[in-house]
Motif scaffolding. Structure first.
Motif, PDB file in Angstrom:
ATOM      1  N   ILE A 213     -36.980 -51.248   4.575  1.00  0.00           N
ATOM      2  CA  ILE A 213     -36.554 -51.779   5.877  1.00  0.00           C
ATOM      3  C   ILE A 213     -35.442 -52.812   5.715  1.00  0.00           C
ATOM      4  N   THR A 214     -35.637 -53.745   4.777  1.00  0.00           N
ATOM      5  CA  THR A 214     -34.606 -54.767   4.577  1.00  0.00           C
ATOM      6  C   THR A 214     -33.320 -54.168   4.019  1.00  0.00           C
ATOM      7  N   GLY A 215     -33.427 -53.074   3.286  1.00  0.00           N
ATOM      8  CA  GLY A 215     -32.212 -52.401   2.818  1.00  0.00           C
ATOM      9  C   GLY A 215     -31.405 -51.847   3.973  1.00  0.00           C
ATOM     10  N   PHE A 216     -32.116 -51.201   4.929  1.00  0.00           N
ATOM     11  CA  PHE A 216     -31.421 -50.728   6.132  1.00  0.00           C
ATOM     12  C   PHE A 216     -30.817 -51.906   6.902  1.00  0.00           C
ATOM     13  N   GLY A 217     -31.555 -53.017   6.984  1.00  0.00           N
ATOM     14  CA  GLY A 217     -31.042 -54.193   7.674  1.00  0.00           C
ATOM     15  C   GLY A 217     -29.795 -54.747   7.005  1.00  0.00           C
ATOM     16  N   ALA A 218     -29.784 -54.720   5.663  1.00  0.00           N
ATOM     17  CA  ALA A 218     -28.605 -55.214   4.947  1.00  0.00           C
ATOM     18  C   ALA A 218     -27.375 -54.372   5.269  1.00  0.00           C
ATOM     19  N   VAL A 219     -27.582 -53.061   5.350  1.00  0.00           N
ATOM     20  CA  VAL A 219     -26.459 -52.190   5.723  1.00  0.00           C
ATOM     21  C   VAL A 219     -25.984 -52.511   7.142  1.00  0.00           C
ATOM     22  N   ALA A 220     -26.943 -52.751   8.049  1.00  0.00           N
ATOM     23  CA  ALA A 220     -26.579 -53.081   9.432  1.00  0.00           C
ATOM     24  C   ALA A 220     -25.817 -54.400   9.494  1.00  0.00           C
ATOM     25  N   GLN A 221     -26.232 -55.373   8.697  1.00  0.00           N
ATOM     26  CA  GLN A 221     -25.540 -56.663   8.679  1.00  0.00           C
ATOM     27  C   GLN A 221     -24.101 -56.498   8.225  1.00  0.00           C
ATOM     28  N   LEU A 222     -23.895 -55.699   7.203  1.00  0.00           N
ATOM     29  CA  LEU A 222     -22.533 -55.463   6.731  1.00  0.00           C
ATOM     30  C   LEU A 222     -21.704 -54.707   7.772  1.00  0.00           C
ATOM     31  N   ALA A 223     -22.377 -53.745   8.439  1.00  0.00           N
ATOM     32  CA  ALA A 223     -21.636 -52.918   9.389  1.00  0.00           C
ATOM     33  C   ALA A 223     -21.336 -53.647  10.693  1.00  0.00           C
ATOM     34  N   ILE A 224     -22.194 -54.590  11.075  1.00  0.00           N
ATOM     35  CA  ILE A 224     -22.028 -55.262  12.378  1.00  0.00           C
ATOM     36  C   ILE A 224     -21.549 -56.709  12.206  1.00  0.00           C
TER      37      ILE A 224
ATOM     38  N   TRP B 218     -20.044 -58.296   9.706  1.00  0.00           N
ATOM     39  CA  TRP B 218     -18.708 -58.469   9.126  1.00  0.00           C
ATOM     40  C   TRP B 218     -17.612 -58.353  10.187  1.00  0.00           C
ATOM     41  N   PRO B 219     -17.539 -57.240  10.934  1.00  0.00           N
ATOM     42  CA  PRO B 219     -16.453 -57.149  11.933  1.00  0.00           C
ATOM     43  C   PRO B 219     -16.564 -58.175  13.057  1.00  0.00           C
ATOM     44  N   ILE B 220     -17.811 -58.548  13.445  1.00  0.00           N
ATOM     45  CA  ILE B 220     -17.938 -59.546  14.512  1.00  0.00           C
ATOM     46  C   ILE B 220     -17.393 -60.893  14.060  1.00  0.00           C
ATOM     47  N   LEU B 221     -17.711 -61.300  12.845  1.00  0.00           N
ATOM     48  CA  LEU B 221     -17.191 -62.570  12.339  1.00  0.00           C
ATOM     49  C   LEU B 221     -15.663 -62.540  12.265  1.00  0.00           C
ATOM     50  N   ALA B 222     -15.135 -61.417  11.855  1.00  0.00           N
ATOM     51  CA  ALA B 222     -13.679 -61.338  11.694  1.00  0.00           C
ATOM     52  C   ALA B 222     -12.966 -61.225  13.034  1.00  0.00           C
ATOM     53  N   ALA B 223     -13.471 -60.360  13.925  1.00  0.00           N
ATOM     54  CA  ALA B 223     -12.742 -60.077  15.164  1.00  0.00           C
ATOM     55  C   ALA B 223     -13.048 -61.086  16.263  1.00  0.00           C
ATOM     56  N   VAL B 224     -14.302 -61.505  16.392  1.00  0.00           N
ATOM     57  CA  VAL B 224     -14.700 -62.372  17.500  1.00  0.00           C
ATOM     58  C   VAL B 224     -14.552 -63.841  17.141  1.00  0.00           C
ATOM     59  N   HIS B 225     -14.949 -64.219  15.928  1.00  0.00           N
ATOM     60  CA  HIS B 225     -14.985 -65.634  15.562  1.00  0.00           C
ATOM     61  C   HIS B 225     -13.767 -66.064  14.745  1.00  0.00           C
ATOM     62  N   GLY B 226     -12.863 -65.164  14.489  1.00  0.00           N
ATOM     63  CA  GLY B 226     -11.612 -65.537  13.831  1.00  0.00           C
ATOM     64  C   GLY B 226     -11.749 -65.873  12.364  1.00  0.00           C
ATOM     65  N   VAL B 227     -12.774 -65.380  11.689  1.00  0.00           N
ATOM     66  CA  VAL B 227     -12.948 -65.630  10.250  1.00  0.00           C
ATOM     67  C   VAL B 227     -12.069 -64.649   9.488  1.00  0.00           C
ATOM     68  N   HIS B 228     -11.444 -65.131   8.396  1.00  0.00           N
ATOM     69  CA  HIS B 228     -10.630 -64.252   7.572  1.00  0.00           C
ATOM     70  C   HIS B 228     -11.479 -63.068   7.112  1.00  0.00           C
ATOM     71  N   VAL B 229     -10.880 -61.887   7.063  1.00  0.00           N
ATOM     72  CA  VAL B 229     -11.638 -60.666   6.814  1.00  0.00           C
ATOM     73  C   VAL B 229     -12.359 -60.694   5.470  1.00  0.00           C
ATOM     74  N   VAL B 230     -11.711 -61.276   4.452  1.00  0.00           N
ATOM     75  CA  VAL B 230     -12.363 -61.340   3.127  1.00  0.00           C
ATOM     76  C   VAL B 230     -13.532 -62.318   3.156  1.00  0.00           C
TER      77      VAL B 230
ATOM     78  N   ILE C 224     -19.441 -63.621   3.604  1.00  0.00           N
ATOM     79  CA  ILE C 224     -20.562 -64.165   4.395  1.00  0.00           C
ATOM     80  C   ILE C 224     -21.563 -63.070   4.728  1.00  0.00           C
ATOM     81  N   ALA C 225     -21.056 -61.931   5.167  1.00  0.00           N
ATOM     82  CA  ALA C 225     -21.937 -60.819   5.522  1.00  0.00           C
ATOM     83  C   ALA C 225     -22.730 -60.333   4.313  1.00  0.00           C
ATOM     84  N   MET C 226     -22.097 -60.303   3.145  1.00  0.00           N
ATOM     85  CA  MET C 226     -22.795 -59.855   1.928  1.00  0.00           C
ATOM     86  C   MET C 226     -23.884 -60.850   1.531  1.00  0.00           C
ATOM     87  N   LEU C 227     -23.604 -62.156   1.636  1.00  0.00           N
ATOM     88  CA  LEU C 227     -24.620 -63.166   1.307  1.00  0.00           C
ATOM     89  C   LEU C 227     -25.834 -63.046   2.241  1.00  0.00           C
TER      90      LEU C 227
END
Length: 416
Positions: free
Chosen positions: A19-30, A32-44, A49-52
């Motif tokens: 379950i947590t593995g699926f959640g980790a994939v969801a965190q990376l998929a959702i 990451w782009p929200i932090l970059a596109a909505v909150h203005g965080v540099h993509v790298v 952050i998403a990986m941590l």
């Protein structure tokens, strides 16, 4: 021919990792782009952050402290890199907040309330440090402090609720496991009780029938010389031998009954050994049977000599170094094989050989019967089965079968 499909089952820990593995994939998929596109965080940086945050949940299952550190690092980086906007939550963006609440819930449910409290306090420290740092550097004005404090208190409330829920789930799981264990113990005790009842019933039957009959035989044989005057010496000796054999059998029967009943006061007298085989053969001869015995003198006591550890003494005394289980098995094997020969081949000569070398060798052979064979009694063959079980349990080998002249042989090799 089709192979039977194997069934696959997962433990609770396996399901958590899945379950947590699926959640980790969801965190990376959702996330990451929200932090970059909505909150203005540099993509790298958003990716880091998403990986941590994604890694914190699976890691916390087996290493909760490391999971807290990963989650805290991701949350702290998120708070330090997210742009402060009027309409954007800070210092806990939505994706970061949801993930951290799930982290506290998982740690409290799997590792206990203490580590759960540590995760909650870590989140509170991150909120305080982020707000104080933003005020000190001028990124956050005092007039704009309200939304940030509201966001921080929301994080504290949600993580506190997750801590309570996780602790309750852990307690519920512990209670269920204890209930299952209690049921298992109850079932085991019930099985033991039924087994003891069955053994007591068997012991009662043996006591009422077999032990009583042996007592009658012993009394009749003992009193025969007094009840039958004029008896010659050989006949009196025969009755004395019958009385002695019945008394020994009665003694062994009483010990067996004590074992069957589970009596703590069961007889703990020394069990027979190889050194008792000559007495066994002598008692059998007294019944009129022809029994020859060949036994290595090394297997008989030499009168108090003490053997060296790991082997016989200088005089070759093996009697004290033969393992008790091996000695008892050899004695019981000879006893059963001779009894079988007396029952199934009455009048036939019997030869017993016991040798010692790398192994203990036991051989009992009887010739063909000189009398009319009786119909086998119920349970015939159980003696040989018992011999095989005894010998096999020690790691030895046993063979039994007829001889060309119509006799029967039992051979066994027992480990030292």
């Amino acid at each position: 021919m089709h192979a039977t499909p194997r069934e696959t089952s997962f433990s609770s820990t396996g399901w958590l990792y899945l379950i947590t593995g699926f959640g980790a994939v969801a965190q990376l998929a959702i996330g990451w782009p929200i932090l970059a596109a909505v909150h203005g965080v540099h993509v790298v940086l958003a990716m880091v952050i998403a990986m941590l945050l994604a890694a914190s949940l699976p890691v916390s299952i087996s290493r909760p402290r490391l999971g807290i550190l990963l989650g805290a690092a991701g949350a702290l980086l998120s708070a330090g890199s997210v742009s402060l906007g009027v309409d954007l939550p800070w210092p806990w963006p939505v994706t970061t907040l949801i993930w951290y609440v799930l982290l506290v819930l998982l740690i409290a449910a799997t590792s206990g309330w203490r580590l759960g409290c540590a995760a909650v306090l870590t989140g509170a420290v991150i909120s305080v440090v982020s707000i104080v740092a933003a005020l000190g550097q001028g990124y956050l004005l005092a007039s704009e402090l309200g939304p940030s404090l509201g966001n921080a208190f929301l994080c504290l409330a949600l993580t506190g609720a997750a801590l309570a829920i996780g602790t309750a789930l852990r307690q519920l799981g512990s209670s269920r496991r204890q209930l299952v264990q209690e049921r298992q113990l109850t079932a085991e005790e019930e099985t033991k009780r039924r087994e003891l009842q069955q053994r007591n019933r068997i012991a009662q039957e043996l006591h009422d029938v077999v032990a009583h009959s042996l007592s009658v035989i012993s009394v009749q044989a003992t009193t025969a010389p007094y009840r039958l005057p004029g008896m010659d010496e050989s006949t009196s000796g025969e009755f004395a031998s019958i009385a002695g054999s019945s008394r020994r059998a009665l003694t062994e029967m009483r010990g067996l009954l004590a074992v069957l009943r589970g009596d703590d006061a069961a007889d703990t007298a020394p069990q027979p050994t190889i050194a008792d085989i000559p007495d066994l053969v002598a008692n059998t001869r007294s019944s009129g049977a022809t029994v020859d015995l060949e036994i290595d003198p090394e297997l008989l006591p030499l009168g108090g000599m003490t053997p060296t550890p790991g082997g016989p003494s200088a005089a070759g005394d093996w009697s004290a170094v033969v393992p008790p289980a091996t000695g008892l098995t050899a004695y019981r094997l000879v006893q059963e094989a001779v009894s079988n020969a007396l029952r199934h081949a009455p009048g036939a000569p019997i030869r017993v050989q016991v040798t010692v070398g790398d192994l203990i060798g036991v051989r009992v052979v009887n010739g063909p019967s000189t009398r009319t064979l009786a119909v086998p009694a119920p349970g015939a063959g159980l003696g040989l089965k018992g011999i095989r079980e005894r010998v096999t349990a020690l790691g030895g080998t046993v063979t039994a079968g007829p001889t060309p002249d119509g006799g029967f042989t039992v051979k066994a090799r027992l480990p030292l």
